[in-house]
Design a protein around this motif. Sequence first.
Motif, PDB file in Angstrom:
ATOM      1  N   ASP A 185       0.835  -1.210   0.000  1.00  0.00           N
ATOM      2  CA  ASP A 185       0.000   0.000   0.000  1.00  0.00           C
ATOM      3  C   ASP A 185       0.869   1.260   0.000  1.00  0.00           C
ATOM      4  O   ASP A 185       0.576   2.240  -0.701  1.00  0.00           O
ATOM      5  CB  ASP A 185      -0.919   0.013   1.221  1.00  0.00           C
ATOM      6  CG  ASP A 185      -2.026  -1.028   1.115  1.00  0.00           C
ATOM      7  OD1 ASP A 185      -2.219  -1.570   0.001  1.00  0.00           O
ATOM      8  OD2 ASP A 185      -2.685  -1.308   2.135  1.00  0.00           O
TER       9      ASP A 185
ATOM     10  N   ILE B  60       1.215   4.348  -2.841  1.00  0.00           N
ATOM     11  CA  ILE B  60       1.120   5.780  -2.559  1.00  0.00           C
ATOM     12  C   ILE B  60       2.352   6.517  -3.073  1.00  0.00           C
ATOM     13  O   ILE B  60       2.252   7.536  -3.774  1.00  0.00           O
ATOM     14  CB  ILE B  60       0.950   6.038  -1.041  1.00  0.00           C
ATOM     15  CG1 ILE B  60      -0.410   5.526  -0.571  1.00  0.00           C
ATOM     16  CG2 ILE B  60       1.092   7.529  -0.726  1.00  0.00           C
ATOM     17  CD1 ILE B  60      -0.622   5.625   0.919  1.00  0.00           C
TER      18      ILE B  60
ATOM     19  N   ASP C  99       2.712   6.766  -6.891  1.00  0.00           N
ATOM     20  CA  ASP C  99       1.623   7.411  -7.631  1.00  0.00           C
ATOM     21  C   ASP C  99       2.169   8.684  -8.266  1.00  0.00           C
ATOM     22  O   ASP C  99       2.448   9.665  -7.584  1.00  0.00           O
ATOM     23  CB  ASP C  99       0.458   7.730  -6.688  1.00  0.00           C
ATOM     24  CG  ASP C  99      -0.747   8.309  -7.425  1.00  0.00           C
ATOM     25  OD1 ASP C  99      -0.666   8.428  -8.654  1.00  0.00           O
ATOM     26  OD2 ASP C  99      -1.731   8.641  -6.754  1.00  0.00           O
TER      27      ASP C  99
ATOM     28  N   PRO D 202      -0.293  13.331  -4.260  1.00  0.00           N
ATOM     29  CA  PRO D 202      -1.416  13.136  -3.332  1.00  0.00           C
ATOM     30  C   PRO D 202      -2.733  13.614  -3.936  1.00  0.00           C
ATOM     31  O   PRO D 202      -2.792  14.672  -4.556  1.00  0.00           O
ATOM     32  CB  PRO D 202      -1.028  13.998  -2.128  1.00  0.00           C
ATOM     33  CG  PRO D 202       0.455  14.158  -2.246  1.00  0.00           C
ATOM     34  CD  PRO D 202       0.756  14.163  -3.706  1.00  0.00           C
TER      35      PRO D 202
ATOM     36  N   MET E 244      -5.077   4.462   4.186  1.00  0.00           N
ATOM     37  CA  MET E 244      -4.600   5.226   3.036  1.00  0.00           C
ATOM     38  C   MET E 244      -5.243   6.614   2.994  1.00  0.00           C
ATOM     39  O   MET E 244      -4.603   7.611   2.663  1.00  0.00           O
ATOM     40  CB  MET E 244      -4.902   4.460   1.747  1.00  0.00           C
ATOM     41  CG  MET E 244      -3.981   3.269   1.521  1.00  0.00           C
ATOM     42  SD  MET E 244      -4.345   2.445  -0.038  1.00  0.00           S
ATOM     43  CE  MET E 244      -2.714   1.833  -0.456  1.00  0.00           C
TER      44      MET E 244
ATOM     45  N   MET F 276      -3.062   9.987   2.984  1.00  0.00           N
ATOM     46  CA  MET F 276      -3.163  10.963   1.901  1.00  0.00           C
ATOM     47  C   MET F 276      -3.630  12.326   2.424  1.00  0.00           C
ATOM     48  O   MET F 276      -3.190  13.371   1.951  1.00  0.00           O
ATOM     49  CB  MET F 276      -4.121  10.453   0.825  1.00  0.00           C
ATOM     50  CG  MET F 276      -3.644   9.178   0.134  1.00  0.00           C
ATOM     51  SD  MET F 276      -2.091   9.418  -0.742  1.00  0.00           S
ATOM     52  CE  MET F 276      -2.670  10.305  -2.174  1.00  0.00           C
TER      53      MET F 276
END
Length: 301
Positions: free
Chosen positions: A141, A145, A148, A152, A164, A168
Amino acid sequence: MRKPTTIKFRQITVVATVCLLVIGTGVAAAKTGMNVTDAEQAQNAQPQVVFEEQTANGTTVTVASATLPNGGFILIHDESGAVIGQSNYLEAGTHKNVKIELAPSAVSHYSQMQEMMQLLNHTQSQGIMMTMRAQQMPHQDMQRIMNDSSGPHMGGEMMKQTQMNRMMGLMMQQMQDRQRMHALMQAMMADGQHQAQMQEMAQLMNQTSMRERQMLMHTADESMNQGQMRHMMRQQTKDYARMRQLMQQMQTQAQQQRSAQSLTAMLHTDANNNRQLEFPGVDGPYTQNEQPVAATARVTT
């Protein structure tokens, strides 16, 4: 016998009428003379301003007295010569106890410092909380993040999970707080405030931001080296402590500047007679002996 009487009556009437006309004209002339005298007195007066040492409430200063022969404005200049406040249009004549609001930038450096200190504390707390949450989250996970590419955001499949979502949210808030800190720093540097300390602060902020990302990415790695993580956390704490030290130094300097500063009240003309201040422009200062008519005072806020 009646005819002379009629002539005498007419003579009296004419004399009375003439007297009334003379009296009326005299009164009108007297009134006109008073207005002309007042206008002449104002125009013939010497421009002068009395600006006394005072304790202000932080946003307003008081000019004790100002004489503007042709009307105009009072401008408040700081030690650099910048205009930090101005009066409304003032009619020709002498004005007492003129209150002038100072521009926000003239009184806000100390409050900006206070806001920066709060933001600094927030960003460090947010970083610690993110690291703690990252250590409690599954590695896959955290990898999703950190990898990505869009950064955010509050949408997407990953937000279905509470952990998550909280992570975030912290990242978004910290990013906003850092942006606000950078904006405050740039504003103060543009005003010539605390240049050396601000440059060091900017460098430290970039270091802590990059290290924080390294720590989060390190947490997302299943082969995480605990010794390396502890070293980064110690360095992070050290850099935040240095930033707080710099902030305290700047707050002290800002408090001293805020507590006592030399301000100048200067009289300015209304050259176009439009009751609008045009400065820089045609509405230059009143002068005597080729010198601006002004008074400088120590103002404590």
